[in-house]
Design a protein around this motif. Structure first.
Motif, mmCIF file in Angstrom:
data_model
loop_
_atom_site.group_PDB
_atom_site.id
_atom_site.type_symbol
_atom_site.label_atom_id
_atom_site.label_comp_id
_atom_site.label_asym_id
_atom_site.label_seq_id
_atom_site.Cartn_x
_atom_site.Cartn_y
_atom_site.Cartn_z
ATOM 1 N N LEU A 352 99.787 -20.983 11.058
ATOM 2 C CA LEU A 352 98.563 -20.287 11.272
ATOM 3 C C LEU A 352 96.847 -20.342 10.829
ATOM 4 O O LEU A 352 96.809 -20.052 10.336
ATOM 5 N N GLU A 353 97.389 -22.014 11.207
ATOM 6 C CA GLU A 353 96.197 -22.530 10.467
ATOM 7 C C GLU A 353 94.435 -21.695 10.509
ATOM 8 O O GLU A 353 93.823 -21.101 10.356
ATOM 9 N N ASN A 354 94.231 -22.104 12.255
ATOM 10 C CA ASN A 354 93.133 -21.580 12.194
ATOM 11 C C ASN A 354 92.971 -19.478 12.628
ATOM 12 O O ASN A 354 91.848 -19.389 11.680
ATOM 13 N N LEU A 355 93.859 -19.597 12.678
ATOM 14 C CA LEU A 355 93.604 -17.579 12.225
ATOM 15 C C LEU A 355 93.413 -17.464 10.776
ATOM 16 O O LEU A 355 92.669 -16.820 10.453
ATOM 17 N N SER A 356 93.844 -18.315 10.397
ATOM 18 C CA SER A 356 93.971 -17.488 8.392
ATOM 19 C C SER A 356 92.230 -18.040 8.126
ATOM 20 O O SER A 356 91.904 -17.478 7.466
ATOM 21 N N LYS A 357 92.247 -19.644 8.250
ATOM 22 C CA LYS A 357 91.270 -19.531 8.303
ATOM 23 C C LYS A 357 89.584 -18.786 8.748
ATOM 24 O O LYS A 357 88.857 -18.319 7.972
ATOM 25 N N GLN A 358 89.819 -18.470 10.167
ATOM 26 C CA GLN A 358 88.749 -17.333 11.082
ATOM 27 C C GLN A 358 88.880 -16.065 9.843
ATOM 28 O O GLN A 358 87.837 -15.300 9.653
ATOM 29 N N ALA A 370 91.282 -19.094 -0.036
ATOM 30 C CA ALA A 370 92.150 -19.545 0.921
ATOM 31 C C ALA A 370 92.876 -17.786 0.869
ATOM 32 O O ALA A 370 93.907 -16.767 -0.202
ATOM 33 N N PHE A 371 92.807 -18.148 2.825
ATOM 34 C CA PHE A 371 94.505 -17.245 2.991
ATOM 35 C C PHE A 371 95.101 -17.520 3.685
ATOM 36 O O PHE A 371 94.690 -18.178 4.553
ATOM 37 N N ARG A 372 96.432 -17.348 3.923
ATOM 38 C CA ARG A 372 97.334 -17.511 4.268
ATOM 39 C C ARG A 372 97.962 -17.068 5.858
ATOM 40 O O ARG A 372 98.057 -15.949 4.962
#
Length: 377
Positions: A352-358, A370-372
């Motif tokens: 869930l790349e977009n959610l992780s970055k947000q 980073a958060f994953r």
């Protein structure tokens, strides 16, 4: 538990290289709010949470899952969690925050004597031998907290006065935070002493463990940290960042902006939910291997992959997939070691790349790179 049983339940790659006999973390140093959002916990979920100081396991308990299992490789970390849980169960909110060290008090040893019958024999034996830690307040006891204490006592006064610290932590707009940082805070001493104190050498020996850097592929630890610290002091609201407050002040002045488990508004509900949480001296690998049927899992894995080879990381991903149902999620942080879902797992997980970055952009535990969030297909 026998010595052999302990070795079996806590087997993990990192236990072969680092010791876990002392408190490393008396508090959790990951943001529970982005964690809870990312995991999207429901009442049907079993939450598996790296125990550490217990704080984030309590925060996830407030989302009211079916149960929370706090796991740790360290018996003393489990002792920290058990004592906090016993204090939550028996004490008023005012007495609880004083006992653990978030407020001042003079009777912590007397309070401990009332709490100790709730502890397991192993945890009781540990705390009976630690009157100095109990007297000082347990949230100050970890190697990581003491590292920040050295910075706060010996380094920070060489750079800034307490008045400037107070001004940094004031409630003000982003533009004012940026001006204050550039004009008042980020001077030559700040840059030089920060880079010295938060170097890989100092952090490894005084704050974490040299073995925790084994899989780091890029250098300049201090350079990465000073950039993330700038972000936290300018982009993120400093007056709501309890991590920043503790690093710079060593205390929590406003508990309503503190960790969720410390907030008055959450305390009674946390007390009622305590029967749903338990603590186990075990690795994630061992705990999952023992499960007989797939579960709806939400996993708080802290930054454990930081300490593991890519092979060990992949083995845990496979084990989680085997032992969980579709829709299960795992959350984890990168500090200095980049770990993200390998392409070979694309048929088993959605990253869930977009959610992780947000969420990472909101991370009050600002030092992570980073958060994953990955979801089981």
């Amino acid at each position: 538990m026998s010595e052999q049983a302990t070795k079996d339940t806590t087997r993990s790659e990192i236990t072969e290289r680092a010791a876990f006999e002392k408190i490393r973390y008396a508090q959790c140093w990951e943001d529970p709010e982005i964690l809870a959002t990312g995991l999207a916990i429901t009442e049907a979920d079993t939450v598996i949470s790296i125990a550490s100081g217990g704080d984030n396991s309590f925060a996830l308990l407030l989302k009211e899952p079916a149960r929370v299992i706090g796991l740790d490789l360290s018996a003393v970390q489990i002792a920290v969690c058990e004592l906090k849980a016993a204090a939550i169960k028996d004490l008023s909110h005012t007495d609880f925050v004083a006992f653990i060290g978030a407020r001042s008090t003079h009777d912590r040893l007397d309070v401990y004597e009332k709490l100790r019958p709730q502890l397991t024999q192993r945890s009781m034996a540990y705390w009976d031998s630690q009157p100095e830690i109990l007297s000082a307040g347990i949230i100050h006891a970890g190697k990581f907290e003491k590292y920040f204490g050295i910075f706060r006592r010996w380094i920070l006064p060489l750079i800034h006065t307490s008045t400037r610290v107070d001004q940094l932590l004031e409630d003000k707009p982003a533009e004012a935070r940026e001006r204050y940082f550039e004009n008042e805070w980020s001077n030559r001493r700040w840059k030089a002493l920060f880079k010295l104190f938060f170097s890989e050498f100092m952090l490894g020996r005084l704050g974490r463990d040299p073995e925790f850097f084994r899989f780091m592929t890029e250098g300049d630890v201090a350079g990465k940290l000073i950039e993330r610290t700038r972000y936290a002091m300018t982009v993120l609201p400093t007056h709501k960042n309890w991590f920043m407050e503790f690093i710079l002040r060593g205390q929590y002045l406003n508990l309503e902006h503190a960790h969720p488990y410390l907030r008055t508004e959450n305390y009674h509900r946390l007390q009622t939910l305590l029967p749903r949480i338990s603590w186990e001296l075990a690795s994630v690998e061992h705990y999952l291997e023992e499960q007989q049927t797939p579960l709806s899992l939400k996993l708080n894995l802290s930054d454990i992959f930081e300490y593991m080879s890519e092979e060990a990381y992949g083995s845990i991903l496979q084990l989680i997939h085997t032992k969980s149902v579709p829709g299960s999620r795992l959350a984890y942080w990168n500090l200095f070691v980049p770990r993200s879902l390998p392409e070979s797992f694309d048929d088993r997980y959605n990253s869930l790349e977009n959610l992780s970055k947000q969420l990472w952009e909101q991370d009050k535990a600002f030092f992570y790179s980073a958060f994953r969030i990955d979801e089981v297909i």
